[in-house]
Design a protein around this motif. Sequence first.
Motif, PDB file in Angstrom:
ATOM      1  N   VAL A  78     103.296 -27.364  44.266  1.00 24.22           N
ATOM      2  CA  VAL A  78     102.153 -27.138  43.374  1.00 24.22           C
ATOM      3  C   VAL A  78     101.090 -26.385  44.168  1.00 24.22           C
ATOM      4  O   VAL A  78     100.819 -26.717  45.320  1.00 24.22           O
ATOM      5  N   VAL A  79     100.511 -25.364  43.530  1.00 26.78           N
ATOM      6  CA  VAL A  79      99.454 -24.582  44.163  1.00 26.78           C
ATOM      7  C   VAL A  79      98.155 -24.761  43.391  1.00 26.78           C
ATOM      8  O   VAL A  79      98.163 -24.936  42.171  1.00 26.78           O
ATOM      9  N   PHE A  80      97.070 -24.741  44.141  1.00 17.88           N
ATOM     10  CA  PHE A  80      95.740 -24.968  43.582  1.00 17.88           C
ATOM     11  C   PHE A  80      94.798 -23.885  44.081  1.00 17.88           C
ATOM     12  O   PHE A  80      94.959 -23.383  45.194  1.00 17.88           O
ATOM     13  N   ALA A  81      93.791 -23.563  43.285  1.00 16.23           N
ATOM     14  CA  ALA A  81      92.721 -22.681  43.741  1.00 16.23           C
ATOM     15  C   ALA A  81      91.419 -23.148  43.117  1.00 16.23           C
ATOM     16  O   ALA A  81      91.403 -23.703  42.006  1.00 16.23           O
TER      17      ALA A  81
ATOM     18  N   VAL B 140     103.955 -19.559  40.578  1.00 14.50           N
ATOM     19  CA  VAL B 140     103.641 -20.652  41.501  1.00 14.50           C
ATOM     20  C   VAL B 140     103.327 -20.017  42.853  1.00 14.50           C
ATOM     21  O   VAL B 140     104.158 -19.972  43.759  1.00 14.50           O
ATOM     22  N   SER B 141     102.114 -19.468  42.946  1.00 12.90           N
ATOM     23  CA  SER B 141     101.672 -18.807  44.171  1.00 12.90           C
ATOM     24  C   SER B 141     100.157 -18.903  44.269  1.00 12.90           C
ATOM     25  O   SER B 141      99.468 -19.031  43.259  1.00 12.90           O
ATOM     26  N   ILE B 142      99.666 -18.833  45.504  1.00 12.62           N
ATOM     27  CA  ILE B 142      98.224 -18.847  45.718  1.00 12.62           C
ATOM     28  C   ILE B 142      97.586 -17.651  45.014  1.00 12.62           C
ATOM     29  O   ILE B 142      96.524 -17.772  44.396  1.00 12.62           O
ATOM     30  N   ALA B 143      98.247 -16.498  45.068  1.00 13.29           N
ATOM     31  CA  ALA B 143      97.697 -15.304  44.413  1.00 13.29           C
ATOM     32  C   ALA B 143      97.516 -15.535  42.915  1.00 13.29           C
ATOM     33  O   ALA B 143      96.487 -15.162  42.337  1.00 13.29           O
ATOM     34  N   CYS B 144      98.504 -16.152  42.289  1.00 13.98           N
ATOM     35  CA  CYS B 144      98.430 -16.392  40.846  1.00 13.98           C
ATOM     36  C   CYS B 144      97.325 -17.398  40.503  1.00 13.98           C
ATOM     37  O   CYS B 144      96.519 -17.147  39.604  1.00 13.98           O
ATOM     38  N   VAL B 145      97.265 -18.527  41.217  1.00 11.82           N
ATOM     39  CA  VAL B 145      96.233 -19.520  40.862  1.00 11.82           C
ATOM     40  C   VAL B 145      94.836 -19.006  41.190  1.00 11.82           C
ATOM     41  O   VAL B 145      93.873 -19.348  40.494  1.00 11.82           O
ATOM     42  N   TRP B 146      94.714 -18.175  42.225  1.00  9.76           N
ATOM     43  CA  TRP B 146      93.414 -17.601  42.514  1.00  9.76           C
ATOM     44  C   TRP B 146      92.974 -16.719  41.344  1.00  9.76           C
ATOM     45  O   TRP B 146      91.831 -16.795  40.888  1.00  9.76           O
ATOM     46  N   ALA B 147      93.899 -15.898  40.832  1.00  5.86           N
ATOM     47  CA  ALA B 147      93.582 -15.048  39.677  1.00  5.86           C
ATOM     48  C   ALA B 147      93.292 -15.903  38.442  1.00  5.86           C
ATOM     49  O   ALA B 147      92.392 -15.574  37.647  1.00  5.86           O
ATOM     50  N   MET B 148      94.013 -17.007  38.284  1.00  4.55           N
ATOM     51  CA  MET B 148      93.754 -17.916  37.158  1.00  4.55           C
ATOM     52  C   MET B 148      92.358 -18.511  37.252  1.00  4.55           C
ATOM     53  O   MET B 148      91.614 -18.569  36.255  1.00  4.55           O
TER      54      MET B 148
ATOM     55  N   GLU C   2      97.342 -13.079  29.245  1.00  7.23           N
ATOM     56  CA  GLU C   2      96.515 -12.859  28.056  1.00  7.23           C
ATOM     57  C   GLU C   2      95.212 -13.649  28.079  1.00  7.23           C
ATOM     58  O   GLU C   2      94.150 -13.116  27.771  1.00  7.23           O
ATOM     59  N   SER C   3      95.281 -14.933  28.439  1.00  9.25           N
ATOM     60  CA  SER C   3      94.089 -15.794  28.355  1.00  9.25           C
ATOM     61  C   SER C   3      93.201 -15.720  29.586  1.00  9.25           C
ATOM     62  O   SER C   3      91.998 -15.934  29.483  1.00  9.25           O
ATOM     63  N   LEU C   4      93.800 -15.443  30.750  1.00  9.75           N
ATOM     64  CA  LEU C   4      93.035 -15.496  31.996  1.00  9.75           C
ATOM     65  C   LEU C   4      92.973 -14.155  32.726  1.00  9.75           C
ATOM     66  O   LEU C   4      92.309 -14.045  33.755  1.00  9.75           O
ATOM     67  N   GLY C   5      93.673 -13.161  32.213  1.00 12.07           N
ATOM     68  CA  GLY C   5      93.630 -11.843  32.830  1.00 12.07           C
ATOM     69  C   GLY C   5      94.401 -11.724  34.127  1.00 12.07           C
ATOM     70  O   GLY C   5      94.125 -10.829  34.930  1.00 12.07           O
ATOM     71  N   VAL C   6      95.383 -12.606  34.355  1.00 12.07           N
ATOM     72  CA  VAL C   6      96.202 -12.504  35.563  1.00 12.07           C
ATOM     73  C   VAL C   6      97.034 -11.223  35.450  1.00 12.07           C
ATOM     74  O   VAL C   6      97.673 -10.977  34.430  1.00 12.07           O
ATOM     75  N   ALA C   7      97.004 -10.406  36.484  1.00 17.23           N
ATOM     76  CA  ALA C   7      97.747  -9.142  36.480  1.00 17.23           C
ATOM     77  C   ALA C   7      99.245  -9.401  36.516  1.00 17.23           C
ATOM     78  O   ALA C   7      99.716 -10.265  37.263  1.00 17.23           O
ATOM     79  N   GLN C   8      99.977  -8.632  35.730  1.00 21.08           N
ATOM     80  CA  GLN C   8     101.430  -8.782  35.679  1.00 21.08           C
ATOM     81  C   GLN C   8     102.049  -8.578  37.055  1.00 21.08           C
ATOM     82  O   GLN C   8     102.989  -9.278  37.429  1.00 21.08           O
TER      83      GLN C   8
ATOM     84  N   SER D 180      84.217 -18.191  31.004  1.00 28.25           N
ATOM     85  CA  SER D 180      83.526 -19.449  30.700  1.00 28.25           C
ATOM     86  C   SER D 180      82.083 -19.375  31.170  1.00 28.25           C
ATOM     87  O   SER D 180      81.660 -18.380  31.750  1.00 28.25           O
ATOM     88  N   ASN D 181      81.381 -20.460  30.932  1.00 25.79           N
ATOM     89  CA  ASN D 181      80.011 -20.611  31.431  1.00 25.79           C
ATOM     90  C   ASN D 181      79.984 -21.553  32.629  1.00 25.79           C
ATOM     91  O   ASN D 181      78.939 -22.088  32.975  1.00 25.79           O
ATOM     92  N   ALA D 182      81.134 -21.751  33.248  1.00 20.20           N
ATOM     93  CA  ALA D 182      81.248 -22.706  34.349  1.00 20.20           C
ATOM     94  C   ALA D 182      80.718 -22.127  35.657  1.00 20.20           C
ATOM     95  O   ALA D 182      80.698 -20.912  35.856  1.00 20.20           O
ATOM     96  N   ASP D 183      80.316 -23.021  36.534  1.00 20.81           N
ATOM     97  CA  ASP D 183      79.906 -22.666  37.893  1.00 20.81           C
ATOM     98  C   ASP D 183      81.073 -22.761  38.856  1.00 20.81           C
ATOM     99  O   ASP D 183      81.074 -22.135  39.908  1.00 20.81           O
ATOM    100  N   VAL D 184      82.048 -23.578  38.510  1.00 21.90           N
ATOM    101  CA  VAL D 184      83.243 -23.758  39.343  1.00 21.90           C
ATOM    102  C   VAL D 184      84.449 -23.917  38.425  1.00 21.90           C
ATOM    103  O   VAL D 184      84.358 -24.536  37.365  1.00 21.90           O
ATOM    104  N   ALA D 185      85.569 -23.316  38.848  1.00 25.44           N
ATOM    105  CA  ALA D 185      86.813 -23.436  38.091  1.00 25.44           C
ATOM    106  C   ALA D 185      87.937 -23.757  39.057  1.00 25.44           C
ATOM    107  O   ALA D 185      87.957 -23.274  40.187  1.00 25.44           O
ATOM    108  N   ILE D 186      88.859 -24.575  38.588  1.00 25.81           N
ATOM    109  CA  ILE D 186      90.060 -24.852  39.373  1.00 25.81           C
ATOM    110  C   ILE D 186      91.267 -24.407  38.569  1.00 25.81           C
ATOM    111  O   ILE D 186      91.240 -24.391  37.339  1.00 25.81           O
ATOM    112  N   ALA D 187      92.316 -24.027  39.295  1.00 27.36           N
ATOM    113  CA  ALA D 187      93.568 -23.620  38.658  1.00 27.36           C
ATOM    114  C   ALA D 187      94.722 -24.337  39.344  1.00 27.36           C
ATOM    115  O   ALA D 187      94.679 -24.594  40.544  1.00 27.36           O
ATOM    116  N   ILE D 188      95.740 -24.657  38.546  1.00 27.82           N
ATOM    117  CA  ILE D 188      96.906 -25.383  39.019  1.00 27.82           C
ATOM    118  C   ILE D 188      98.155 -24.743  38.427  1.00 27.82           C
ATOM    119  O   ILE D 188      98.198 -24.479  37.225  1.00 27.82           O
TER     120      ILE D 188
END
Length: 170
Positions: A124-127, A82-90, A67-73, A98-106
Motif C-alpha cells: 500500500v502506498v500513501f501520499a 500502486v506507486s508513490i508517483a500515482c498517490v502523489w498525483a492523487m 478523470e476525477s483527480l487529474g492523474v496523468a495516464q 477541494s477547499n482542503a488544506d491537506v489531502a491524503i491519497a491511498i
Amino acid sequence: MTEYLLADDITELAERVIAENAAAGRKVATAESCTGGLVAAALTEIAGSSAVFDRGFVTYSNEAKMESLGVAQDIIETFGAVSIACVWAMAQGALERSNADVAIAISGVAGPGGGSQMKPVGTVVFARAIRDATGEPEGELRHFEGGDGPGGRAAIRHQATVCALELLLP
C-alpha cells in the motif's frame, strides 16, 4: 456511549484527526483507492467532522484516478496505480479539486489476488499533500500482512485506514 460503525482503534484515531485539525483550523480531503472510502467514513463517524472534512474521492479504477483527480495516464502506465508517483498525483489532484488544506491519497493491493512479485498483496502506498507547501512530496510505501491469511483483505484495508488517518494528524 456512542455506537460507531467502524473498529474502535479507527474511530479513536478519527476523533483525534478531527479534534486536532479543528484546533489547527485545517480542512482535509481524501483520495482513496484500496480503502474504498473507509478513511472518509471514519472521519464522518465523528460528530463535528463537517468543520474539518471537506470531501473524499473514491477512485478505484485507473480511469477514475485520471478523470476525477487529474492523474496523468503516463504516470499510471509507467509506474502503475500502486506507486508513490500515482498517490502523489492523487493527493495533489484532491487538493486542487477541494477547499482542503491537506489531502491524503491511498492506493494498494488488498488481495487476495492482484499482487505481483514487485507489488505483492499487502503493498500500500500513501501520499500527503499540503496546500502551498514547498519541498519534496511526502510519500510512503508500506507492506501490511494478512492479505493471504484469515481476515486477509479486511486486515490490509484496516491497517491502511489507520496509516492514512495518522498522516492526517497535524
